[in-house]
Scaffold this active site. Structure first.
Site, PDB file in Angstrom:
ATOM      1  N   GLY A  48       5.180  -9.402   1.042  1.00  0.00           N
ATOM      2  CA  GLY A  48       5.909  -8.159   1.256  1.00  0.00           C
ATOM      3  C   GLY A  48       6.171  -7.830   2.716  1.00  0.00           C
ATOM      4  N   ILE A  49       6.072  -6.546   3.024  1.00  0.00           N
ATOM      5  CA  ILE A  49       6.413  -6.032   4.359  1.00  0.00           C
ATOM      6  C   ILE A  49       5.429  -6.564   5.410  1.00  0.00           C
ATOM      7  CG2 ILE A  49       6.610  -3.900   5.726  1.00  0.00           C
ATOM      8  CD1 ILE A  49       7.309  -2.525   2.922  1.00  0.00           C
ATOM      9  N   GLY A  50       4.145  -6.673   5.031  1.00  0.00           N
ATOM     10  CA  GLY A  50       3.125  -7.130   5.980  1.00  0.00           C
ATOM     11  C   GLY A  50       3.391  -8.562   6.446  1.00  0.00           C
ATOM     12  N   TYR A  86      -0.031   8.671  -5.124  1.00  0.00           N
ATOM     13  CA  TYR A  86       0.656   7.892  -4.083  1.00  0.00           C
ATOM     14  C   TYR A  86       1.236   8.823  -3.012  1.00  0.00           C
ATOM     15  CZ  TYR A  86       3.704   4.494  -1.815  1.00  0.00           C
ATOM     16  OH  TYR A  86       4.307   3.697  -0.880  1.00  0.00           O
TER      17      TYR A  86
HETATM   18  N1  LIG Z   1       7.937  -1.710  -0.967  1.00  0.00           N
HETATM   19  C1  LIG Z   1       8.425  -0.521  -0.696  1.00  0.00           C
HETATM   20  O1  LIG Z   1       9.545  -0.156  -1.131  1.00  0.00           O
HETATM   21  C2  LIG Z   1       7.651   0.455   0.158  1.00  0.00           C
HETATM   22  C3  LIG Z   1       8.263   1.688   0.474  1.00  0.00           C
HETATM   23  C4  LIG Z   1       7.567   2.586   1.276  1.00  0.00           C
HETATM   24  C5  LIG Z   1       6.305   2.258   1.751  1.00  0.00           C
HETATM   25  N2  LIG Z   1       5.727   1.056   1.403  1.00  0.00           N
HETATM   26  C6  LIG Z   1       4.391   0.766   1.933  1.00  0.00           C
HETATM   27  O2  LIG Z   1       4.417  -0.488   2.564  1.00  0.00           O
HETATM   28  C7  LIG Z   1       3.120  -1.078   2.528  1.00  0.00           C
HETATM   29  C8  LIG Z   1       3.232  -2.526   2.088  1.00  0.00           C
HETATM   30  O3  LIG Z   1       3.806  -2.542   0.796  1.00  0.00           O
HETATM   31  P1  LIG Z   1       4.523  -3.812   0.150  1.00  0.00           P
HETATM   32  O4  LIG Z   1       5.701  -3.268  -0.597  1.00  0.00           O
HETATM   33  O5  LIG Z   1       4.736  -4.902   1.144  1.00  0.00           O
HETATM   34  O6  LIG Z   1       3.417  -4.216  -0.929  1.00  0.00           O
HETATM   35  P2  LIG Z   1       3.009  -5.618  -1.601  1.00  0.00           P
HETATM   36  O7  LIG Z   1       4.166  -6.561  -1.670  1.00  0.00           O
HETATM   37  O8  LIG Z   1       2.335  -5.231  -2.873  1.00  0.00           O
HETATM   38  O9  LIG Z   1       1.935  -6.206  -0.563  1.00  0.00           O
HETATM   39  C9  LIG Z   1       0.679  -5.622  -0.464  1.00  0.00           C
HETATM   40  C10 LIG Z   1      -0.217  -6.394   0.492  1.00  0.00           C
HETATM   41  O10 LIG Z   1      -1.487  -5.749   0.482  1.00  0.00           O
HETATM   42  C11 LIG Z   1      -2.491  -6.678   0.072  1.00  0.00           C
HETATM   43  N3  LIG Z   1      -3.442  -5.976  -0.798  1.00  0.00           N
HETATM   44  C12 LIG Z   1      -3.200  -5.379  -1.983  1.00  0.00           C
HETATM   45  N4  LIG Z   1      -4.328  -4.842  -2.475  1.00  0.00           N
HETATM   46  C13 LIG Z   1      -5.301  -5.094  -1.569  1.00  0.00           C
HETATM   47  C14 LIG Z   1      -6.680  -4.808  -1.506  1.00  0.00           C
HETATM   48  N5  LIG Z   1      -7.313  -4.159  -2.489  1.00  0.00           N
HETATM   49  N6  LIG Z   1      -7.371  -5.204  -0.417  1.00  0.00           N
HETATM   50  C15 LIG Z   1      -6.770  -5.885   0.573  1.00  0.00           C
HETATM   51  N7  LIG Z   1      -5.456  -6.193   0.562  1.00  0.00           N
HETATM   52  C16 LIG Z   1      -4.740  -5.814  -0.495  1.00  0.00           C
HETATM   53  C17 LIG Z   1      -1.771  -7.780  -0.674  1.00  0.00           C
HETATM   54  O11 LIG Z   1      -2.503  -8.974  -0.489  1.00  0.00           O
HETATM   55  P3  LIG Z   1      -3.221  -9.808  -1.664  1.00  0.00           P
HETATM   56  O12 LIG Z   1      -2.460  -9.533  -2.938  1.00  0.00           O
HETATM   57  O13 LIG Z   1      -3.108 -11.231  -1.200  1.00  0.00           O
HETATM   58  O14 LIG Z   1      -4.607  -9.289  -1.679  1.00  0.00           O
HETATM   59  C18 LIG Z   1      -0.439  -7.843   0.093  1.00  0.00           C
HETATM   60  O15 LIG Z   1      -0.580  -8.621   1.254  1.00  0.00           O
HETATM   61  C19 LIG Z   1       2.285  -0.190   1.598  1.00  0.00           C
HETATM   62  O16 LIG Z   1       1.460   0.656   2.384  1.00  0.00           O
HETATM   63  C20 LIG Z   1       3.320   0.642   0.855  1.00  0.00           C
HETATM   64  O17 LIG Z   1       2.811   1.910   0.472  1.00  0.00           O
HETATM   65  C21 LIG Z   1       6.373   0.156   0.620  1.00  0.00           C
END
Ligand SMILES: NC(=O)c1ccc[n+]([C@@H]2O[C@H](COP(=O)([O-])OP(=O)(O)OC[C@H]3O[C@@H](n4cnc5c(N)ncnc54)[C@H](OP(=O)(O)O)[C@@H]3O)[C@@H](O)[C@H]2O)c1
Length: 288
Positions: A20-22, A170
């Site tokens: 994802g974003i990270g 959330y």
């Molecule tokens: N996507 C959007 O539209 C959106 C919009 C606004 C804000 N955000 C924010 O952006 C951030 C990243 O979101 P994303 O969309 O990139 O999410 P994502 O694709 O679900 O990625 C989440 C990341 O966090 C890790 N992770 C999940 N649960 C974890 C845990 N219990 N302990 C440690 N690591 C954990 C996952 O790694 P593993 O699975 O390998 O553990 C993965 O690297 C979040 O804070 C989200 O609230 C996202």
């Protein structure tokens, strides 16, 4: 070559860098010369992601760490590993976050959204703060969301024990990210460490996939092609982490690289100080 890149010599830790974003943020910052540490729950998966980031950025300096950040013991263990690995730490990107349609308790007996989205970055940042201060100028960038604008901090039921709603939990956690950032910025005045928060946009990732609300499943199928790519979603986090434009800028919320007014609660210093105190109590033992 690496010595001429803008982030050469800088060390960055990004939580949740396996996808994802990270991961896109990690690729962006490694591409401009930073040594980048990423975290995920599973070391093998984090190592695979680190290999992808090295390949995509052409930068070999990418390290993988594992911790399930819903657990405070794991966050503490992660902090020790980071302090051992990095004598200097210039940027912490608090990116980990998730959404759960149903209430799930953590090993610490807390509600998972509040624990992972707010308490984990709160605890990790505090555990790494002295290292960031010693490495100043340094930055803490916390990934919030547009959902912060709908957030309300339910001080009487932070854990959603009474009447859980995934969306409410959330929204609360993402408002907490901005409140934490603004309170941190105040506490860090004069230290050379800044704190900012960001809405990355609506981005095509695995977000919420573990326990998705039915309406998200339906909506995401329809709108998924229209969402930002992870690389697009990473643009503002990368900017906040690395741009000279951000030198000394602290206590602000950003969307599309521009400061934007956040939920007015995030500027109420009584509320941000109260959330800090309550959070410090919930991560007992942290000198926060
Ligand atoms: N996507 C959007 O539209 C959106 C919009 C606004 C804000 N955000 C924010 O952006 C951030 C990243 O979101 P994303 O969309 O990139 O999410 P994502 O694709 O679900 O990625 C989440 C990341 O966090 C890790 N992770 C999940 N649960 C974890 C845990 N219990 N302990 C440690 N690591 C954990 C996952 O790694 P593993 O699975 O390998 O553990 C993965 O690297 C979040 O804070 C989200 O609230 C996202």
């Amino acid at each position: 070559m690496a010595g001429t890149l803008p982030m050469a010599g800088k060390v960055v830790l990004i939580t949740g860098g396996t996808g994802g974003i990270g991961k896109a943020t990690a690729i962006g910052l490694a591409s401009i010369g930073a040594r980048v540490g990423i975290t995920g729950r599973d070391l093998a998966r984090a190592e695979l992601a680190a290999a992808d980031i090295r390949a995509a950025s052409g930068n070999p300096a990418v390290d993988a760490f594992a911790a399930d950040m819903t657990s405070q013991a794991e966050v503490r263990r992660l902090a020790v590993a980071i302090l051992d690995a990095y004598p200097r730490l210039h940027v912490l990107v608090n990116n980990v976050g998730g959404f759960w349609a149903h209430r799930h308790p953590t090993t610490d007996g807390l509600e998972r959204t509040f624990a992972l989205n707010h308490l984990a970055p709160f605890l990790l940042t505090n555990l790494l703060l002295d290292r960031l201060k010693a490495s100043a100028p340094a930055r803490v960038v916390t990934v919030s969301s547009g959902a912060q604008s709908m957030g309300r901090i339910a001080f009487d039921d932070l854990q959603g024990a009474g009447n859980y709603s995934g969306q409410r939990a959330y929204n609360q956690s993402k408002l907490a990210n901005v409140m934490f950032t603004n309170e941190l910025a105040r506490r860090l005045e004069g230290t050379g460490v800044t704190a900012t928060s960001v809405h990355p946009g609506v981005v095509r990732t695995n977000f919420g996939a573990e326990d998705q609300a039915w309406f998200f499943t339906v909506i995401s199928r329809v709108v998924r092609p229209l969402l930002k790519t992870p690389a697009q979603g990473a643009q503002t986090p990368i900017y906040l982490a690395s741009s000279p434009d951000m030198d000394g800028i602290s206590g602000q919320f950003f969307v599309n690289r521009k400061p934007k007014a956040a939920n007015k609660v995030a500027y109420d210093t009584d509320m941000t100080a109260r959330l800090w105190r309550v959070s410090a109590d919930l991560v007992k033992g942290t000198s926060a």
